[in-house]
Design a protein around this motif. Structure first.
Motif, PDB file in Angstrom:
ATOM      1  N   UNK A  12       0.909  -1.164  -0.038  1.00 47.46           N
ATOM      2  CA  UNK A  12      -0.057   0.060   0.086  1.00 47.46           C
ATOM      3  C   UNK A  12       0.703   1.281   0.156  1.00 47.46           C
ATOM      4  N   UNK A  13       0.360   2.247  -0.838  1.00 48.12           N
ATOM      5  CA  UNK A  13       1.033   3.545  -0.789  1.00 48.12           C
ATOM      6  C   UNK A  13       1.235   4.270   0.558  1.00 48.12           C
ATOM      7  N   UNK A  14       0.712   3.819   1.629  1.00 51.23           N
ATOM      8  CA  UNK A  14       0.561   4.615   2.818  1.00 51.23           C
ATOM      9  C   UNK A  14      -0.157   5.438   3.230  1.00 51.23           C
ATOM     10  N   UNK A  15      -0.089   6.092   4.246  1.00 55.13           N
ATOM     11  CA  UNK A  15      -1.175   7.141   4.807  1.00 55.13           C
ATOM     12  C   UNK A  15      -0.833   8.461   4.057  1.00 55.13           C
ATOM     13  N   UNK A  16      -1.701   9.328   4.241  1.00 57.95           N
ATOM     14  CA  UNK A  16      -1.598  10.873   3.424  1.00 57.95           C
ATOM     15  C   UNK A  16      -0.293  11.364   3.700  1.00 57.95           C
ATOM     16  N   UNK A  17       0.325  11.200   4.589  1.00 61.59           N
ATOM     17  CA  UNK A  17       1.491  12.086   4.603  1.00 61.59           C
ATOM     18  C   UNK A  17       2.779  11.316   5.216  1.00 61.59           C
ATOM     19  N   UNK A 141       5.205  19.642   3.772  1.00 59.75           N
ATOM     20  CA  UNK A 141       5.613  20.910   3.369  1.00 59.75           C
ATOM     21  C   UNK A 141       4.442  20.976   1.813  1.00 59.75           C
ATOM     22  N   UNK A 142       3.781  21.990   2.239  1.00 62.00           N
ATOM     23  CA  UNK A 142       2.661  22.543   1.390  1.00 62.00           C
ATOM     24  C   UNK A 142       3.108  22.786  -0.187  1.00 62.00           C
ATOM     25  N   UNK A 143       2.533  22.188  -0.988  1.00 61.72           N
ATOM     26  CA  UNK A 143       2.906  22.311  -2.475  1.00 61.72           C
ATOM     27  C   UNK A 143       3.827  21.469  -2.982  1.00 61.72           C
ATOM     28  N   UNK A 144       4.504  20.321  -2.149  1.00 59.66           N
ATOM     29  CA  UNK A 144       5.558  19.461  -2.637  1.00 59.66           C
ATOM     30  C   UNK A 144       4.969  18.040  -2.937  1.00 59.66           C
ATOM     31  N   UNK A 145       3.767  18.024  -2.958  1.00 63.90           N
ATOM     32  CA  UNK A 145       2.707  16.823  -3.029  1.00 63.90           C
ATOM     33  C   UNK A 145       3.339  15.692  -2.231  1.00 63.90           C
ATOM     34  N   UNK A 146       3.588  16.010  -1.119  1.00 66.83           N
ATOM     35  CA  UNK A 146       4.010  15.107  -0.041  1.00 66.83           C
ATOM     36  C   UNK A 146       2.891  14.295   0.542  1.00 66.83           C
ATOM     37  N   UNK A 147       1.449  14.608   0.338  1.00 66.94           N
ATOM     38  CA  UNK A 147       0.160  13.989   0.843  1.00 66.94           C
ATOM     39  C   UNK A 147      -0.552  14.085  -0.146  1.00 66.94           C
ATOM     40  N   UNK A 148      -1.753  13.550  -0.098  1.00 67.26           N
ATOM     41  CA  UNK A 148      -2.711  13.347  -1.089  1.00 67.26           C
ATOM     42  C   UNK A 148      -3.089  14.864  -1.725  1.00 67.26           C
ATOM     43  N   UNK A 149      -3.413  14.847  -3.132  1.00 67.83           N
ATOM     44  CA  UNK A 149      -3.543  15.929  -3.753  1.00 67.83           C
ATOM     45  C   UNK A 149      -4.740  16.788  -3.050  1.00 67.83           C
ATOM     46  N   UNK A 170     -11.823  10.028  -5.941  1.00 67.25           N
ATOM     47  CA  UNK A 170     -10.570   9.117  -5.888  1.00 67.25           C
ATOM     48  C   UNK A 170      -9.524   9.831  -6.791  1.00 67.25           C
ATOM     49  N   UNK A 171      -9.742  10.477  -7.572  1.00 65.64           N
ATOM     50  CA  UNK A 171      -8.560  11.069  -8.641  1.00 65.64           C
ATOM     51  C   UNK A 171      -7.580  11.814  -7.811  1.00 65.64           C
ATOM     52  N   UNK A 172      -8.151  12.516  -6.614  1.00 58.34           N
ATOM     53  CA  UNK A 172      -7.405  13.290  -5.942  1.00 58.34           C
ATOM     54  C   UNK A 172      -6.696  12.769  -4.517  1.00 58.34           C
ATOM     55  N   UNK A 173      -7.243  11.432  -4.396  1.00 58.38           N
ATOM     56  CA  UNK A 173      -6.902  10.690  -3.226  1.00 58.38           C
ATOM     57  C   UNK A 173      -6.014   9.332  -3.597  1.00 58.38           C
ATOM     58  N   UNK A 174      -6.408   8.094  -3.782  1.00 58.80           N
ATOM     59  CA  UNK A 174      -5.775   7.039  -3.756  1.00 58.80           C
ATOM     60  C   UNK A 174      -6.200   6.278  -5.196  1.00 58.80           C
TER      61      UNK A 174
END
Length: 409
Positions: A12-17, A141-149, A170-174
């Motif tokens: 799994x790709x892991x949690x949001x951050x 870090x905001x804007x680095x795509x470290x978390x869900x879009x 889903x497109x902006x989540x998993x």
């Protein structure tokens, strides 16, 4: 592998951050049945999958579902506002990502800026209300795509202290893959978010070697997550950020071991970057990435293999074949290189035959097989008959001239 490298995790790709989670050991058997050079580089103990058959993320979406107006709303006086569709902000204008303020913040001027490190409280639920994640203090870090879009796009709109509800497709989540075992494919999420803090990101020049390595690895792992989601554009973005971190100047002295580890991270990012660029047919950029790897590690097999593939995609078989032969010499038992090399040798032979035939036609020298046999048989006799006809004509002309002269005399 003889070269430094890593393969992507297939779990799994892991949690949001938090990057990626450990993969299931059973997936490792897929290595021998897939093109292992097409996957990313990860630690050797991790598992890998070939994701070459996955479509781009933009093509995986489904028709937008209406947001659940009553999902996860606070009980204190928020019910009336939740039922009013005018309270929802369509963040992107496509109906796929919406935000609603539940508790107002400290004003527009308190909103965080891109590049800052933000901390939020997060609660994520499925459409049926199942809680799939809770994090009281998620920092990224905001804007680095470290978390869900969905988070990266909406947290920029939060005021300090604001609590908001975000409904995302889903497109902006998993995406189409979901997140095993708790988030199914193509699942919409409802995110309750509170902005707790925002501060400037640390100065890269002041980071210790260990801190810089950890930061670069987090960005690289996020790139691996996007690669697994078949979102190669965002994967490239994450690898570029990781490379900027590794290549940034420093006012701190690093130990030889830290220097070596930073180089290893750089090579991994460049290899993964080349793989992502290949998926998008950005051949020139992929070739540059491969060459940068080979500058540091001339015997890096994956860089050699990908460089050979890039040249082959451009029809440069003569240049690609020696490179693949070099890779095969470094790892003779690799079946993937054997198969690719055999394919290129055949294509190169076909290409040479086509070019040879083209040159013959351009020079007016058709191949022997195109000349009819009947014409070839007649060819040796054509020149003597021409000479004989000419000689006869000259002789008859001489006799006629003699007759005329005799008559005048």
């Amino acid at each position: 592998m003889a070269s430094s490298g890593e393969e992507p995790r297939s779990g799994s790709p892991g949690r949001a951050g938090t990057g990626t989670e450990p993969a299931a050991a059973a997936d490792a058997a897929q290595l021998d049945t897939a093109e292992d050079f097409e996957v990313l580089e990860e630690e050797e103990e991790e598992d890998e999958d070939d994701l070459s058959e996955l479509p781009p993320l933009e093509d995986v979406g489904r028709p937008p579902a209406p947001p659940r107006e009553d999902a996860q709303l606070p009980e204190q006086g928020a019910g009336d506002a939740a039922g009013d569709p005018q309270e929802w902000l369509d963040v992107l204008g496509n109906g796929l990502l919406k935000k609603k303020t539940l508790v107002p913040g400290q004003g527009v001027d308190s909103r965080p800026q891109k590049g800052q490190d933000v901390t939020i409280r997060l609660k994520a639920t499925l459409e049926d209300g199942t809680v799939v994640e809770e994090n009281p203090a998620l920092t990224f870090t905001l804007g680095d795509c470290d978390v869900l879009q969905a988070l990266d796009l909406c947290v920029q709109l939060l005021e300090m202290g604001e609590t908001a509800l975000i409904v995302s497709e889903a497109k902006y989540c998993y995406g189409a893959q979901g997140r095993s075992p708790d988030i199914p494919p193509n699942a919409s999420l409802t995110l309750e978010v509170e902005l707790l803090a925002a501060r400037d990101a640390p100065d890269l020049e002041l980071l210790s070697g260990k801190e810089k390595i950890q930061l670069a690895n987090r960005k690289r792992e996020r790139g691996n997550f996007f690669y697994q989601q078949a979102d190669y554009v965002l994967a490239i973005n994450s690898y570029d950020i990781a490379l900027r971190i590794v290549g940034s100047s420093s006012k701190v002295d690093f130990s030889p071991d830290e220097e070596a580890e930073l180089l290893d991270v750089k090579v991994k990012c460049l290899n993964n970057l080349a793989a992502s660029q290949l998926k998008l047919d950005h051949f020139k950029a992929a070739l540059k990435s491969c060459n940068l790897v080979l500058e540091h590690q001339p015997g890096n097999i994956k860089a050699l293999f990908r460089k050979g593939k890039v040249l082959a995609q451009q029809g440069e078989y003569r240049e690609a074949i020696p490179i693949l032969k070099t890779a095969l010499k470094l790892e003779p038992s690799n079946k993937t290189i054997h198969a690719e090399l055999s394919k290129l040798v055949k294509k190169h032979a076909d290409q040479r035959n086509v070019e040879t035939e083209m040159y013959r036609k351009m020079l007016g020298n058709p191949s022997a097989t195109s000349t009819p046999r009947k014409c070839k048989d007649k060819l040796p006799w054509s020149i003597p008959w021409k000479w004989l006809f000419g000689a006869t004509a000259i002789a008859l002309g001489g006799v006629a001239l003699s007759v005329v002269i005799a008559a005048r005399n």
